[in-house]
Design a protein around this motif. Structure first.
Motif, PDB file in Angstrom:
ATOM      1  N   VAL A  26       0.996  -1.150  -0.127  1.00 30.80           N
ATOM      2  CA  VAL A  26       0.086   0.098  -0.111  1.00 30.80           C
ATOM      3  C   VAL A  26       0.986   1.183  -0.124  1.00 30.80           C
ATOM      4  CG1 VAL A  26      -1.883   1.247   1.065  1.00 30.80           C
ATOM      5  CG2 VAL A  26      -1.640  -1.186   1.508  1.00 30.80           C
ATOM      6  N   ASP A  27       1.113   1.929  -1.218  1.00 33.44           N
ATOM      7  CA  ASP A  27       2.042   3.189  -1.276  1.00 33.44           C
ATOM      8  C   ASP A  27       0.992   4.521  -1.043  1.00 33.44           C
ATOM      9  OD1 ASP A  27       4.414   2.053  -1.614  1.00 33.44           O
ATOM     10  OD2 ASP A  27       3.787   1.429  -3.629  1.00 33.44           O
ATOM     11  N   TRP A  28      -0.169   4.376  -0.798  1.00 35.74           N
ATOM     12  CA  TRP A  28      -0.865   5.761  -0.920  1.00 35.74           C
ATOM     13  C   TRP A  28      -2.094   5.304   0.007  1.00 35.74           C
ATOM     14  CZ3 TRP A  28       0.008  10.527  -1.398  1.00 35.74           C
ATOM     15  CH2 TRP A  28      -1.023  11.472  -1.533  1.00 35.74           C
ATOM     16  N   LEU A  29      -2.308   6.328   0.878  1.00 40.86           N
ATOM     17  CA  LEU A  29      -3.595   6.243   1.759  1.00 40.86           C
ATOM     18  C   LEU A  29      -3.678   7.477   2.809  1.00 40.86           C
ATOM     19  CD1 LEU A  29      -6.103   4.982   3.228  1.00 40.86           C
ATOM     20  CD2 LEU A  29      -4.446   3.912   4.808  1.00 40.86           C
ATOM     21  N   CYS A  30      -4.891   8.290   2.417  1.00 41.58           N
ATOM     22  CA  CYS A  30      -5.093   9.389   3.274  1.00 41.58           C
ATOM     23  C   CYS A  30      -6.133   9.250   4.181  1.00 41.58           C
ATOM     24  CB  CYS A  30      -5.264  10.597   2.353  1.00 41.58           C
ATOM     25  SG  CYS A  30      -4.290  11.089   0.972  1.00 41.58           S
ATOM     26  N   LEU A  31      -5.976   9.486   5.635  1.00 44.22           N
ATOM     27  CA  LEU A  31      -7.075   9.536   6.536  1.00 44.22           C
ATOM     28  C   LEU A  31      -7.162  10.551   7.336  1.00 44.22           C
ATOM     29  CD1 LEU A  31      -5.426   5.752   7.971  1.00 44.22           C
ATOM     30  CD2 LEU A  31      -7.677   6.260   6.578  1.00 44.22           C
ATOM     31  N   GLY A 147       0.227  14.292  16.676  1.00 50.33           N
ATOM     32  CA  GLY A 147      -0.566  15.540  16.669  1.00 50.33           C
ATOM     33  C   GLY A 147      -1.788  14.982  16.647  1.00 50.33           C
ATOM     34  N   PRO A 148      -2.791  15.445  15.833  1.00 47.82           N
ATOM     35  CA  PRO A 148      -4.245  15.171  15.901  1.00 47.82           C
ATOM     36  C   PRO A 148      -4.791  13.902  15.563  1.00 47.82           C
ATOM     37  CG  PRO A 148      -3.961  16.335  14.038  1.00 47.82           C
ATOM     38  CD  PRO A 148      -2.734  16.407  14.743  1.00 47.82           C
ATOM     39  N   ASP A 149      -3.580  12.904  15.109  1.00 49.94           N
ATOM     40  CA  ASP A 149      -3.822  11.630  14.435  1.00 49.94           C
ATOM     41  C   ASP A 149      -3.452  10.570  15.192  1.00 49.94           C
ATOM     42  OD1 ASP A 149      -5.064  12.693  11.905  1.00 49.94           O
ATOM     43  OD2 ASP A 149      -2.948  13.424  11.564  1.00 49.94           O
ATOM     44  N   SER A 150      -4.400   9.478  15.208  1.00 51.13           N
ATOM     45  CA  SER A 150      -3.694   8.251  15.837  1.00 51.13           C
ATOM     46  C   SER A 150      -4.276   7.219  14.832  1.00 51.13           C
ATOM     47  CB  SER A 150      -4.216   8.092  17.095  1.00 51.13           C
ATOM     48  OG  SER A 150      -5.708   7.699  17.191  1.00 51.13           O
ATOM     49  N   VAL A 151      -3.507   5.946  14.692  1.00 50.68           N
ATOM     50  CA  VAL A 151      -3.632   4.900  13.864  1.00 50.68           C
ATOM     51  C   VAL A 151      -3.298   3.863  14.645  1.00 50.68           C
ATOM     52  CG1 VAL A 151      -2.762   3.655  11.481  1.00 50.68           C
ATOM     53  CG2 VAL A 151      -3.105   6.192  11.653  1.00 50.68           C
ATOM     54  N   TRP A 152      -4.335   2.663  14.671  1.00 47.68           N
ATOM     55  CA  TRP A 152      -4.306   1.701  15.594  1.00 47.68           C
ATOM     56  C   TRP A 152      -4.070   0.501  14.557  1.00 47.68           C
ATOM     57  CZ3 TRP A 152      -4.992   1.954  20.949  1.00 47.68           C
ATOM     58  CH2 TRP A 152      -5.387   3.191  21.567  1.00 47.68           C
ATOM     59  N   PHE A 153      -3.108  -0.347  15.000  1.00 46.06           N
ATOM     60  CA  PHE A 153      -2.826  -1.640  14.265  1.00 46.06           C
ATOM     61  C   PHE A 153      -3.230  -2.837  14.986  1.00 46.06           C
ATOM     62  CE2 PHE A 153       0.980  -4.311  12.874  1.00 46.06           C
ATOM     63  CZ  PHE A 153       0.513  -4.775  11.872  1.00 46.06           C
ATOM     64  N   THR A 181      -5.315  -5.068  10.557  1.00 46.19           N
ATOM     65  CA  THR A 181      -6.237  -4.178  10.351  1.00 46.19           C
ATOM     66  C   THR A 181      -5.746  -2.749  10.934  1.00 46.19           C
ATOM     67  OG1 THR A 181      -8.151  -5.319  10.839  1.00 46.19           O
ATOM     68  CG2 THR A 181      -8.630  -2.891  10.803  1.00 46.19           C
ATOM     69  N   ILE A 182      -5.517  -1.654  10.095  1.00 42.14           N
ATOM     70  CA  ILE A 182      -5.319  -0.372  10.607  1.00 42.14           C
ATOM     71  C   ILE A 182      -6.615   0.460  10.646  1.00 42.14           C
ATOM     72  CG2 ILE A 182      -2.910  -0.425   9.910  1.00 42.14           C
ATOM     73  CD1 ILE A 182      -3.678   1.473   7.655  1.00 42.14           C
ATOM     74  N   SER A 183      -6.643   1.305  11.745  1.00 34.84           N
ATOM     75  CA  SER A 183      -7.796   2.067  12.096  1.00 34.84           C
ATOM     76  C   SER A 183      -7.471   3.260  12.512  1.00 34.84           C
ATOM     77  CB  SER A 183      -8.829   1.557  13.109  1.00 34.84           C
ATOM     78  OG  SER A 183      -9.042   0.100  12.964  1.00 34.84           O
ATOM     79  N   TRP A 184      -8.146   4.533  11.911  1.00 33.74           N
ATOM     80  CA  TRP A 184      -7.847   5.914  12.204  1.00 33.74           C
ATOM     81  C   TRP A 184      -8.660   6.413  13.141  1.00 33.74           C
ATOM     82  CZ3 TRP A 184     -10.480  10.519  12.280  1.00 33.74           C
ATOM     83  CH2 TRP A 184      -9.802  11.645  12.233  1.00 33.74           C
ATOM     84  N   GLU A 185      -8.192   7.334  14.051  1.00 33.60           N
ATOM     85  CA  GLU A 185      -9.193   7.761  15.051  1.00 33.60           C
ATOM     86  C   GLU A 185      -8.317   9.214  15.645  1.00 33.60           C
ATOM     87  OE1 GLU A 185     -12.531   8.148  16.475  1.00 33.60           O
ATOM     88  OE2 GLU A 185     -12.105   6.037  16.491  1.00 33.60           O
ATOM     89  N   PRO A 186      -9.269  10.296  15.842  1.00 27.64           N
ATOM     90  CA  PRO A 186      -8.446  11.590  16.384  1.00 27.64           C
ATOM     91  C   PRO A 186      -7.736  11.111  17.772  1.00 27.64           C
ATOM     92  CG  PRO A 186     -10.796  11.839  15.826  1.00 27.64           C
ATOM     93  CD  PRO A 186     -10.564  10.390  15.536  1.00 27.64           C
ATOM     94  N   SER A 187      -6.443  11.605  17.793  1.00 28.18           N
ATOM     95  CA  SER A 187      -5.915  11.021  18.764  1.00 28.18           C
ATOM     96  C   SER A 187      -6.178  11.496  20.296  1.00 28.18           C
ATOM     97  CB  SER A 187      -4.192  11.775  18.685  1.00 28.18           C
ATOM     98  OG  SER A 187      -4.498  13.227  18.686  1.00 28.18           O
TER      99      SER A 187
END
Length: 600
Positions: A26-31, A147-153, A181-187
């Motif tokens: 996966v070379d491109w992903l915006c969250l 910063g404002p982002d968190s990604v959970w693996f 799985t990766i999941s995005w959530e505000p940090s």
């Protein structure tokens, strides 16, 4: 190193999208949105700018193996890739479930035969590869924060960290299924719920199966049409109904050049023609959602209509360059935002009005404000249609009186006259009929070269422009008009590549041309589809079918198209996948099917 543009597959959840290469990267992903900062930006840089590779283990000094086979599962956006290795065969299923909470990218590894050693390599870099997040454990889960982002693996495989990268090494045998799985959530918020990969897979498959069932096209090109429709649906931002032109930025139109733009926004033109294709194939709900998006975006200010907006209707799309990214195959600069947002492009009034007209004609429930907006747009055009503009191709050179812009201004007035005549709106009918005649006369007198029997790109110019192919499709002149036939034949002579595809307009190589930019570009795929349409309209249906099928052959193995085709390098170029390529594919398929012009 990033793959060729056509090496990528699209997966998405109608709010953002990821590109997956043949080697499982996966070379491109915006969250969390299409236009958010990328957490994987390796597509526009190097592996140091973020990627996630999942595939058979390989020696550190060798290239990762590419999948022997890959396909979408039925009519869905679920990608299945299979590798045949000396130790057996393994399958990876990649998808993003339509969102009911945190955005997720799920990858399920399945053993098919033998015992295959596998490796996951996850390198998250926030802010387009610029920021290294803090990666740590939280209640047994891996989380990356910046910063404002968190990604959970989350995975059942054992993981370990090395060199600011998260690894998992494991082996799969027949029947084994291991999910990542990766999941995005505000940090600042609580962690997202634990993923349920298998249930999400079934729900995603059900979603796409049920959506495709609404398709009303059952002709000979159904496979290509359905794949294009799925791609267009994937480019729709579900919360608002906005439609992005493409999910990427800065994939070059000229490899190594500067023609690199951010397409992660809603162009009124692209969205309007996308809406038209969806309506023609049975998708009225998407049309209703887009119409509501349009009314919110334009609000009470149609005099200041922008050519594009953010996916929620944002007006400010300031352009900037990311100088830490070297660009795709060193095609710099990498741009985010788009400075063309405040250009004057008069053709947009025509495309928007045509879309509203088609929605009205296909029985979409009446919206009084939509009719009011249409009337306001025409009142603006009354005073401005005869001004020069930047045109459909967003030239960054001087404004000109582009013929296509004037034709589309005529379309806007013509469709509004039809709305008034239907009794669904009130307006100065006779005055606008005179306006329609004035625009038509002006184009035919000032935009037509009698000696060469062709319309030209702009008033007083000798150049041609493929957008002139839309003259008969918009009903400005009938297909059998000698000026239409002459224009089609002139474009074939002067804007056709050696393999028969169509350029937008002449470019100037190393010098600045009409578009204000140096360098060349590939054949613009939408223009080539327009040529096939026109050939069918003037009775050259066999030639139209052959060109269409040549265009279908340019799609990658998954049926996806970028913006352009480079006839020298024989590869796709430009942002990917591109709505403006898939829409005319659908339209041409419908036209050829109606004419009976298809192979056995």
């Amino acid at each position: 190193m990033a793959g060729r543009i056509e090496d990528y597959a699209l997966i998405g959840d109608m709010q953002t999208a990821a590109l997956v290469c043949r080697d499982g990267t996966v070379d491109w992903l915006c969250l969390p949105r299409f236009d958010s900062h990328a957490i994987f930006a390796g597509l526009l840089g190097t592996e140091e700018h973020g990627f996630w590779r999942l595939g058979p283990a390989h020696a550190a000094d060798s290239q990762p193996p590419t999948a022997a086979r890959r396909t979408y599962r039925g009519d869905s956006l679920i990608l299945e890739s299979e590798w045949d290795t000396p130790r057996g065969t393994v399958r990876v299923t990649d998808f993003m479930p339509p969102r009911d909470g945190a955005p997720q990218l799920i990858r399920i590894v399945e053993g098919v035969t033998g015992r295959v050693p596998m490796r996951s390599v996850l390198r998250m870099r926030f802010s387009y590869g610029r920021v290294v997040p803090w990666v740590h454990k939280h209640d047994g889960r891996t989380v990356a924060v910046a910063g404002p982002d968190s990604v959970w693996f989350d995975t059942s495989a054992e993981t370990y960290g090395k060199a600011l990268t998260t690894y998992a090494d494991f082996t799969v045998a027949p029947g084994d299924r291991i999910a990542f799985t990766i999941s995005w959530e505000p940090s600042h918020k609580e962690p997202p719920a634990l993923p349920e990969p298998e249930q999400s897979l079934q729900a995603t498959e059900d979603f796409w199966r049920e959506w495709v069932e609404h398709c009303t096209y059952h002709g000979p090109y159904r496979e290509a049409v359905v794949r294009s429709l799925i791609t267009l649906k994937a480019l729709t931002y579900a919360p608002t109904g906005g439609i992005v032109a493409a999910p990427t930025t800065s994939l070059p139109e000229d490899i190594g050049g500067v023609r690199n733009w951010d397409y992660r926004y809603t162009w009124l033109r692209d969205a309007a023609i996308t809406l038209s294709s969806l309506l023609r194939t049975g998708y009225r709900e998407e049309a209703r959602a887009w119409r509501e998006w349009l009314l919110r975006a334009v609000a009470g200010d149609p005099e200041n209509l922008q050519i594009m907006y953010g996916i929620a209707g944002e007006r400010e799309l300031g352009e900037a360059e990311l100088d830490w990214l070297p660009g795709y195959e060193n095609s710099a600069p990498v741009r985010v935002g788009n400075g063309a947002a405040h250009q004057l492009q008069l053709d947009v009034y025509g495309e928007v009005t045509e879309a509203l007209h088609l929605a009205h004609m296909t029985g979409l429930a009446r919206n009084d404000y939509a009719s009011l907006l249409q009337l306001k747009l025409i009142r603006y055009l009354e005073d401005h249609w005869d001004e020069p503009d930047e045109g459909i191709w967003e030239v960054r050179g001087p404004r000109r009186h582009f013929v296509h812009s004037k034709v589309m201004a005529w379309v806007a007035v013509d469709r509004t006259i039809k709305l008034i005549e239907s009794g669904d709106a009130d307006g100065p009918l006779e005055r606008w009929k005179e306006l329609r005649d004035d625009i038509h006369r002006d184009v035919c007198e000032r935009g037509y070269d009698k000696e060469r029997n062709t319309f030209t790109q702009s008033y007083g110019s000798q150049e041609l422009d493929a957008s002139l192919l839309l003259i008969p499709q918009m009903g400005f002149l009938p297909p059998d008009d000698k000026r239409v036939i002459g224009t089609i034949e002139a474009i074939q002579r002067e804007l056709s590549t050696s393999d028969g595809f169509i350029l937008r307009y002449p470019t100037s190589g190393g010098e600045e041309g009409v578009d204000g930019l140096p360098g060349d570009e590939g054949a613009f795929l939408a223009c080539s589809f327009w040529m096939a349409d026109d050939l069918a309209m003037i009775g050259r249906v066999d030639e139209a079918r052959k060109l269409f099928e040549k265009l279908l052959a340019l799609r990658n193995d998954l049926g996806l198209l970028a913006e352009e085709w480079d006839p020298r390098l024989k590869r796709q170029v430009g942002n990917f996948p591109q709505a403006f390529s898939h829409v005319p594919l659908i339209d041409t398929a419908l036209r050829l099917t109606a004419s009976g012009a298809y192979g056995g």
